[in-house]
Scaffold this motif. Sequence first.
Motif, PDB file in Angstrom:
ATOM      1  N   VAL A 254       1.142  -1.644   0.352  1.00 50.07           N
ATOM      2  CA  VAL A 254       0.133   0.235  -0.074  1.00 50.07           C
ATOM      3  C   VAL A 254       1.074   0.755   0.001  1.00 50.07           C
ATOM      4  CG1 VAL A 254      -1.585   0.975   1.433  1.00 50.07           C
ATOM      5  CG2 VAL A 254      -1.847  -1.001   1.708  1.00 50.07           C
ATOM      6  N   LEU A 255       0.534   2.476  -1.020  1.00 50.25           N
ATOM      7  CA  LEU A 255       1.417   3.427  -0.834  1.00 50.25           C
ATOM      8  C   LEU A 255       0.114   4.683  -0.379  1.00 50.25           C
ATOM      9  CD1 LEU A 255       2.312   1.742  -3.470  1.00 50.25           C
ATOM     10  CD2 LEU A 255       4.027   3.310  -3.772  1.00 50.25           C
ATOM     11  N   VAL A 256       1.195   5.189   0.129  1.00 45.30           N
ATOM     12  CA  VAL A 256      -0.015   6.353   1.640  1.00 45.30           C
ATOM     13  C   VAL A 256       0.731   7.877   0.921  1.00 45.30           C
ATOM     14  CG1 VAL A 256      -0.825   7.594   3.516  1.00 45.30           C
ATOM     15  CG2 VAL A 256      -0.889   4.866   3.434  1.00 45.30           C
ATOM     16  N   GLY A 257      -0.045   9.233   0.005  1.00 46.29           N
ATOM     17  CA  GLY A 257       0.810   9.777  -0.237  1.00 46.29           C
ATOM     18  C   GLY A 257      -0.693  11.011   0.243  1.00 46.29           C
ATOM     19  N   THR A 258       0.680  11.644   1.400  1.00 47.02           N
ATOM     20  CA  THR A 258      -0.483  12.274   2.334  1.00 47.02           C
ATOM     21  C   THR A 258      -0.339  14.156   1.643  1.00 47.02           C
ATOM     22  OG1 THR A 258       0.191  10.911   4.016  1.00 47.02           O
ATOM     23  CG2 THR A 258      -0.584  13.468   4.719  1.00 47.02           C
ATOM     24  N   ALA A 259      -0.854  14.894   2.090  1.00 46.33           N
ATOM     25  CA  ALA A 259      -0.561  16.042   1.524  1.00 46.33           C
ATOM     26  C   ALA A 259      -0.255  17.015   2.272  1.00 46.33           C
ATOM     27  CB  ALA A 259      -2.547  16.633   0.836  1.00 46.33           C
ATOM     28  N   ALA A 260       0.229  18.247   2.300  1.00 47.87           N
ATOM     29  CA  ALA A 260       1.006  19.149   3.800  1.00 47.87           C
ATOM     30  C   ALA A 260      -0.314  19.226   3.804  1.00 47.87           C
ATOM     31  CB  ALA A 260       1.263  19.778   2.925  1.00 47.87           C
ATOM     32  N   ASN A 261       0.294  19.948   5.661  1.00 50.45           N
ATOM     33  CA  ASN A 261      -0.640  20.705   6.819  1.00 50.45           C
ATOM     34  C   ASN A 261      -0.649  21.740   5.996  1.00 50.45           C
ATOM     35  OD1 ASN A 261      -1.674  18.468   8.681  1.00 50.45           O
ATOM     36  ND2 ASN A 261       0.809  18.375   8.875  1.00 50.45           N
ATOM     37  N   SER A 262      -1.936  22.369   6.683  1.00 46.16           N
ATOM     38  CA  SER A 262      -1.887  24.397   6.459  1.00 46.16           C
ATOM     39  C   SER A 262      -0.607  24.688   6.839  1.00 46.16           C
ATOM     40  CB  SER A 262      -3.244  24.865   6.628  1.00 46.16           C
ATOM     41  OG  SER A 262      -3.062  24.317   8.544  1.00 46.16           O
ATOM     42  N   PRO A 263      -0.194  26.238   6.400  1.00 50.14           N
ATOM     43  CA  PRO A 263       0.994  26.430   6.849  1.00 50.14           C
ATOM     44  C   PRO A 263       1.159  26.523   8.457  1.00 50.14           C
ATOM     45  CG  PRO A 263      -0.125  27.818   4.854  1.00 50.14           C
ATOM     46  CD  PRO A 263      -0.848  26.300   5.210  1.00 50.14           C
TER      47      PRO A 263
END
Length: 270
Positions: A254-263
């Motif tokens: 399984v590959l997990v791609g995580t979006a950046a948190n808010s600044p």
Amino acid sequence: MPVHPSSPLSATVLALRRAGCVFAEDEARLLHETAASADELSSLVERRAAGLPLEHVLGWADFHGRRFAVDPGVFVPRRRTEFLVARAAALAPRRSVVVDLCCGSGALGAALAAVSDAAELHACDVEPAAVRCARRNIGDLGHVYEGDLFAPLPATLRGRVDVLLANVPYVPTDDVELLPAEARVHEPRVALDGGGDGLDVMRRVAAEAPAWLAPGGSLLVEASERQRDTAVEVLRAAGLSPRVLVSEELYATVLVGTAANSPSEDRPKR
């Protein structure tokens, strides 16, 4: 070998073995438990011996501890994909928004909603038969749409998705003909064929995912072990932070791609 309506379990096992069923004993037991009459049993055994997937014969698949309806022509959820659901559950925040792309029977989204605190569940598939099946399985848990990837989703989901499940097809086109007949003949090709290297659909999903994910939200996809390095680069090129999770027991990657948190700060819990 046809099964006589009054045949005992052993006769069913023999018929399934002669048809090449590896787990004949287990399958025979399930067929006997499912059949409401001797005539129905004979019909079920004949259909299975003819090569129809067991799940299509039974009308359901056991996935993540629950039974989900699986209609003929609908992709059968694999046991290895339970690992993807388990990893998604570990990542899901409280009152999460979940989207299940390429949902097939809807088993992944429904299973995740059952074990997590999902506030919203949305699922979609391009196959009409899959959409009908998913609506039965998901029921009041969420909404199911028909269309290609993100296209049918409500625009109001943009930037709000905490967990994006995408059980995309990842079999390279040249390898589709090497699949067992159960999959190759009885499951929709669109649910199997991932293009030249198997990652064409994953690339499309990854490219659009950042616009739909909430800050810190994650896309989870499956791939084969030999595809993992290329898949990591696909997620990274889309602006997601990638990592690889492996279950040796289930032979799952399984590959997990995580979006950046808010600044500033992580968004508050809903």
